[in-house]
Design a protein around this motif. Structure first.
Motif, PDB file in Angstrom:
ATOM      1  N   THR A  53       0.835  -1.190   0.000  1.00 27.22           N
ATOM      2  CA  THR A  53       0.000   0.000   0.000  1.00 27.22           C
ATOM      3  C   THR A  53       0.876   1.248   0.000  1.00 27.22           C
ATOM      4  O   THR A  53       2.045   1.191   0.366  1.00 27.22           O
ATOM      5  CB  THR A  53      -0.961   0.006   1.209  1.00 27.22           C
ATOM      6  OG1 THR A  53      -1.915   1.047   1.028  1.00 27.22           O
ATOM      7  CG2 THR A  53      -0.232   0.207   2.510  1.00 27.22           C
ATOM      8  N   ASN A  56       0.471   7.085   3.455  1.00 27.42           N
ATOM      9  CA  ASN A  56       0.153   8.507   3.416  1.00 27.42           C
ATOM     10  C   ASN A  56       0.982   9.233   4.460  1.00 27.42           C
ATOM     11  O   ASN A  56       1.067   8.805   5.604  1.00 27.42           O
ATOM     12  CB  ASN A  56      -1.339   8.728   3.681  1.00 27.42           C
ATOM     13  CG  ASN A  56      -2.180   8.236   2.535  1.00 27.42           C
ATOM     14  OD1 ASN A  56      -2.022   8.691   1.418  1.00 27.42           O
ATOM     15  ND2 ASN A  56      -3.073   7.294   2.801  1.00 27.42           N
ATOM     16  N   LEU A  63      -5.046  17.174   0.652  1.00 28.52           N
ATOM     17  CA  LEU A  63      -5.799  15.925   0.688  1.00 28.52           C
ATOM     18  C   LEU A  63      -5.949  15.281  -0.678  1.00 28.52           C
ATOM     19  O   LEU A  63      -6.317  14.120  -0.772  1.00 28.52           O
ATOM     20  CB  LEU A  63      -7.177  16.157   1.317  1.00 28.52           C
ATOM     21  CG  LEU A  63      -7.138  16.533   2.791  1.00 28.52           C
ATOM     22  CD1 LEU A  63      -8.555  16.788   3.297  1.00 28.52           C
ATOM     23  CD2 LEU A  63      -6.469  15.451   3.611  1.00 28.52           C
ATOM     24  N   TYR A  66      -3.419  12.533  -0.773  1.00 24.05           N
ATOM     25  CA  TYR A  66      -3.728  11.467   0.165  1.00 24.05           C
ATOM     26  C   TYR A  66      -4.587  10.396  -0.515  1.00 24.05           C
ATOM     27  O   TYR A  66      -5.591  10.705  -1.143  1.00 24.05           O
ATOM     28  CB  TYR A  66      -4.475  12.074   1.354  1.00 24.05           C
ATOM     29  CG  TYR A  66      -4.815  11.117   2.457  1.00 24.05           C
ATOM     30  CD1 TYR A  66      -3.914  10.902   3.490  1.00 24.05           C
ATOM     31  CD2 TYR A  66      -6.021  10.454   2.477  1.00 24.05           C
ATOM     32  CE1 TYR A  66      -4.225  10.029   4.520  1.00 24.05           C
ATOM     33  CE2 TYR A  66      -6.343   9.581   3.493  1.00 24.05           C
ATOM     34  CZ  TYR A  66      -5.435   9.374   4.524  1.00 24.05           C
ATOM     35  OH  TYR A  66      -5.739   8.518   5.538  1.00 24.05           O
ATOM     36  N   PHE A  67      -4.186   9.134  -0.378  1.00 14.22           N
ATOM     37  CA  PHE A  67      -4.968   8.030  -0.936  1.00 14.22           C
ATOM     38  C   PHE A  67      -5.821   7.422   0.167  1.00 14.22           C
ATOM     39  O   PHE A  67      -5.333   7.124   1.247  1.00 14.22           O
ATOM     40  CB  PHE A  67      -4.054   6.959  -1.528  1.00 14.22           C
ATOM     41  CG  PHE A  67      -3.480   7.340  -2.861  1.00 14.22           C
ATOM     42  CD1 PHE A  67      -4.116   6.965  -4.042  1.00 14.22           C
ATOM     43  CD2 PHE A  67      -2.315   8.071  -2.946  1.00 14.22           C
ATOM     44  CE1 PHE A  67      -3.594   7.324  -5.267  1.00 14.22           C
ATOM     45  CE2 PHE A  67      -1.783   8.433  -4.175  1.00 14.22           C
ATOM     46  CZ  PHE A  67      -2.436   8.061  -5.333  1.00 14.22           C
ATOM     47  N   ASP A  68      -7.099   7.233  -0.124  1.00 12.94           N
ATOM     48  CA  ASP A  68      -8.039   6.648   0.834  1.00 12.94           C
ATOM     49  C   ASP A  68      -8.581   5.364   0.217  1.00 12.94           C
ATOM     50  O   ASP A  68      -9.488   5.398  -0.610  1.00 12.94           O
ATOM     51  CB  ASP A  68      -9.166   7.642   1.120  1.00 12.94           C
ATOM     52  CG  ASP A  68     -10.134   7.126   2.157  1.00 12.94           C
ATOM     53  OD1 ASP A  68      -9.911   6.024   2.710  1.00 12.94           O
ATOM     54  OD2 ASP A  68     -11.126   7.824   2.422  1.00 12.94           O
ATOM     55  N   ASP A  70      -9.656   2.503   2.105  1.00 13.18           N
ATOM     56  CA  ASP A  70     -10.611   1.667   2.819  1.00 13.18           C
ATOM     57  C   ASP A  70     -11.425   2.347   3.913  1.00 13.18           C
ATOM     58  O   ASP A  70     -12.017   1.664   4.729  1.00 13.18           O
ATOM     59  CB  ASP A  70      -9.911   0.436   3.396  1.00 13.18           C
ATOM     60  CG  ASP A  70      -8.612   0.754   4.092  1.00 13.18           C
ATOM     61  OD1 ASP A  70      -7.756  -0.122   4.134  1.00 13.18           O
ATOM     62  OD2 ASP A  70      -8.453   1.885   4.584  1.00 13.18           O
ATOM     63  N   SER A  71     -11.495   3.652   3.928  1.00 18.74           N
ATOM     64  CA  SER A  71     -12.377   4.281   4.913  1.00 18.74           C
ATOM     65  C   SER A  71     -13.814   4.238   4.381  1.00 18.74           C
ATOM     66  O   SER A  71     -14.051   3.955   3.211  1.00 18.74           O
ATOM     67  CB  SER A  71     -11.958   5.736   5.176  1.00 18.74           C
ATOM     68  OG  SER A  71     -12.469   6.594   4.180  1.00 18.74           O
ATOM     69  N   ASN A  73     -15.504   6.696   3.748  1.00 22.26           N
ATOM     70  CA  ASN A  73     -15.647   7.823   2.829  1.00 22.26           C
ATOM     71  C   ASN A  73     -14.908   7.610   1.506  1.00 22.26           C
ATOM     72  O   ASN A  73     -14.954   8.487   0.642  1.00 22.26           O
ATOM     73  CB  ASN A  73     -15.141   9.110   3.476  1.00 22.26           C
ATOM     74  CG  ASN A  73     -15.958   9.487   4.686  1.00 22.26           C
ATOM     75  OD1 ASN A  73     -17.171   9.312   4.707  1.00 22.26           O
ATOM     76  ND2 ASN A  73     -15.297   9.980   5.713  1.00 22.26           N
ATOM     77  N   ALA A  74     -14.210   6.497   1.372  1.00 24.17           N
ATOM     78  CA  ALA A  74     -13.442   6.234   0.146  1.00 24.17           C
ATOM     79  C   ALA A  74     -14.389   6.149  -1.048  1.00 24.17           C
ATOM     80  O   ALA A  74     -15.405   5.454  -0.987  1.00 24.17           O
ATOM     81  CB  ALA A  74     -12.658   4.938   0.292  1.00 24.17           C
ATOM     82  N   ASP A  77     -10.356   5.854  -4.788  1.00 22.97           N
ATOM     83  CA  ASP A  77      -9.054   5.193  -4.752  1.00 22.97           C
ATOM     84  C   ASP A  77      -9.208   3.690  -4.590  1.00 22.97           C
ATOM     85  O   ASP A  77      -9.955   3.225  -3.725  1.00 22.97           O
ATOM     86  CB  ASP A  77      -8.203   5.748  -3.605  1.00 22.97           C
ATOM     87  CG  ASP A  77      -7.864   7.217  -3.795  1.00 22.97           C
ATOM     88  OD1 ASP A  77      -7.784   7.656  -4.965  1.00 22.97           O
ATOM     89  OD2 ASP A  77      -7.665   7.921  -2.784  1.00 22.97           O
TER      90      ASP A  77
END
Length: 139
Positions: A53, A56, A63, A66-68, A70-71, A73-74, A77
Protein backbone atom coordinates in the motif's frame (compact mmCIF):
# COMPACT_ATOMS: atom_id res chain seq x y z
CA UNK A 1 18.51 11.77 -12.82
CA UNK A 2 16.20 14.70 -13.22
CA UNK A 3 13.53 14.82 -15.89
CA UNK A 4 13.26 17.88 -18.03
CA UNK A 5 10.85 20.60 -16.91
CA UNK A 6 8.79 20.17 -20.08
CA UNK A 7 8.13 16.50 -19.21
CA UNK A 8 7.01 17.45 -15.71
CA UNK A 9 4.77 20.27 -16.97
CA UNK A 10 3.19 17.92 -19.54
CA UNK A 11 2.60 15.27 -16.86
CA UNK A 12 0.77 17.86 -14.74
CA UNK A 13 -1.38 18.92 -17.72
CA UNK A 14 -2.14 15.30 -18.62
CA UNK A 15 -3.07 14.50 -15.00
CA UNK A 16 -5.45 17.47 -14.85
CA UNK A 17 -7.23 16.15 -17.97
CA UNK A 18 -7.19 12.40 -17.32
CA UNK A 19 -10.20 10.14 -16.89
CA UNK A 20 -8.29 7.61 -14.76
CA UNK A 21 -4.93 7.72 -12.97
CA UNK A 22 -3.06 4.42 -12.74
CA UNK A 23 -0.02 4.23 -10.46
CA UNK A 24 2.07 1.08 -10.99
CA UNK A 25 4.92 -0.04 -8.77
CA UNK A 26 5.61 3.19 -6.91
CA UNK A 27 5.39 4.40 -3.34
CA UNK A 28 5.15 7.97 -4.70
CA UNK A 29 7.96 9.27 -2.49
CA UNK A 30 10.20 10.46 -5.33
CA UNK A 31 9.82 13.97 -6.65
CA UNK A 32 8.65 15.25 -9.04
CA UNK A 33 6.28 12.41 -9.94
CA UNK A 34 4.91 12.05 -6.41
CA UNK A 35 3.12 15.34 -7.13
CA UNK A 36 1.11 14.01 -10.10
CA UNK A 37 -1.88 12.75 -8.05
CA UNK A 38 -2.56 16.26 -6.75
CA UNK A 39 -3.30 17.44 -10.31
CA UNK A 40 -6.00 14.83 -10.88
CA UNK A 41 -9.55 16.23 -10.50
CA UNK A 42 -11.54 15.12 -7.44
CA UNK A 43 -14.00 13.07 -9.49
CA UNK A 44 -11.34 11.00 -11.30
CA UNK A 45 -10.70 7.45 -10.04
CA UNK A 46 -7.16 6.50 -9.03
CA UNK A 47 -5.96 2.88 -9.31
CA UNK A 48 -2.76 1.81 -7.55
CA UNK A 49 -1.18 -1.48 -8.64
CA UNK A 50 1.64 -2.09 -6.19
CA UNK A 51 3.28 -4.77 -4.07
CA UNK A 52 2.38 -2.75 -0.96
CA UNK A 53 0.00 0.00 0.00
CA UNK A 54 1.04 3.62 -0.39
CA UNK A 55 1.77 5.12 2.99
CA UNK A 56 0.15 8.51 3.42
CA UNK A 57 2.39 11.14 4.95
CA UNK A 58 0.68 12.53 8.05
CA UNK A 59 2.29 15.90 7.33
CA UNK A 60 0.70 16.20 3.90
CA UNK A 61 -2.02 18.81 4.11
CA UNK A 62 -3.03 18.54 0.44
CA UNK A 63 -5.80 15.93 0.69
CA UNK A 64 -5.78 15.41 -3.08
CA UNK A 65 -2.43 13.59 -2.71
CA UNK A 66 -3.73 11.47 0.17
CA UNK A 67 -4.97 8.03 -0.94
CA UNK A 68 -8.04 6.65 0.83
CA UNK A 69 -8.39 2.96 0.07
CA UNK A 70 -10.61 1.67 2.82
CA UNK A 71 -12.38 4.28 4.91
CA UNK A 72 -16.15 4.58 4.78
CA UNK A 73 -15.65 7.82 2.83
CA UNK A 74 -13.44 6.23 0.15
CA UNK A 75 -14.96 6.88 -3.25
CA UNK A 76 -12.24 6.95 -5.89
CA UNK A 77 -9.05 5.19 -4.75
CA UNK A 78 -8.53 1.48 -5.40
CA UNK A 79 -5.50 -0.61 -4.38
CA UNK A 80 -4.53 -3.82 -6.17
CA UNK A 81 -1.90 -5.14 -3.77
CA UNK A 82 0.45 -7.83 -5.05
CA UNK A 83 2.82 -8.53 -7.90
CA UNK A 84 2.63 -5.58 -10.31
CA UNK A 85 2.98 -7.71 -13.45
CA UNK A 86 0.03 -9.83 -12.35
CA UNK A 87 -1.91 -6.69 -11.46
CA UNK A 88 -1.43 -5.22 -14.93
CA UNK A 89 -2.30 -8.54 -16.59
CA UNK A 90 -5.42 -8.81 -14.40
CA UNK A 91 -6.49 -5.31 -15.41
CA UNK A 92 -5.91 -6.12 -19.09
CA UNK A 93 -7.89 -9.33 -18.73
CA UNK A 94 -10.76 -7.48 -17.01
CA UNK A 95 -10.79 -4.97 -19.89
CA UNK A 96 -10.75 -7.87 -22.38
CA UNK A 97 -7.42 -6.80 -23.82
CA UNK A 98 -6.02 -10.34 -23.59
CA UNK A 99 -5.42 -10.75 -27.32
CA UNK A 100 -3.70 -7.37 -27.59
CA UNK A 101 -1.45 -8.12 -24.63
CA UNK A 102 -0.59 -11.55 -25.98
CA UNK A 103 0.26 -10.02 -29.37
CA UNK A 104 2.55 -7.40 -27.81
CA UNK A 105 4.25 -9.98 -25.57
CA UNK A 106 4.86 -12.35 -28.49
CA UNK A 107 5.85 -9.65 -30.98
CA UNK A 108 9.35 -8.81 -31.96
CA UNK A 109 10.70 -6.77 -29.05
CA UNK A 110 12.84 -4.82 -31.51
CA UNK A 111 9.70 -2.74 -32.12
CA UNK A 112 9.68 -1.60 -28.50
CA UNK A 113 11.95 1.21 -27.25
CA UNK A 114 14.94 0.24 -25.13
CA UNK A 115 15.38 1.55 -21.61
CA UNK A 116 18.12 3.86 -22.93
CA UNK A 117 15.77 5.26 -25.60
CA UNK A 118 13.10 5.90 -22.98
CA UNK A 119 15.63 7.63 -20.73
CA UNK A 120 16.79 9.79 -23.64
CA UNK A 121 13.20 10.74 -24.52
CA UNK A 122 12.58 11.73 -20.90
CA UNK A 123 15.70 13.91 -20.89
CA UNK A 124 17.49 11.68 -18.38
CA UNK A 125 20.58 11.29 -20.61
CA UNK A 126 22.08 14.69 -21.22
CA UNK A 127 25.58 14.13 -22.61
CA UNK A 128 27.82 11.60 -24.33
CA UNK A 129 29.44 10.50 -21.05
CA UNK A 130 26.04 9.50 -19.64
CA UNK A 131 25.25 7.65 -22.88
CA UNK A 132 28.35 5.48 -22.36
CA UNK A 133 27.56 4.61 -18.73
CA UNK A 134 25.98 1.21 -18.17
CA UNK A 135 22.32 1.24 -17.21
CA UNK A 136 21.50 0.60 -13.56
CA UNK A 137 20.16 -2.85 -12.76
CA UNK A 138 16.42 -3.21 -12.37
CA UNK A 139 15.07 -4.85 -9.22
Amino acid sequence: HECSNSIIRQADVDAANCDLLIVIGSDLFMAPFCEIPKHVPWDVPRLVINDKTIENDADVMDLNVYFDFDSENAYRDVLWEGNTDLGVLSLCSYLQWDRDVKFVMESDTALLPTRREIQERLGMVRNEDERKKPLPKLR
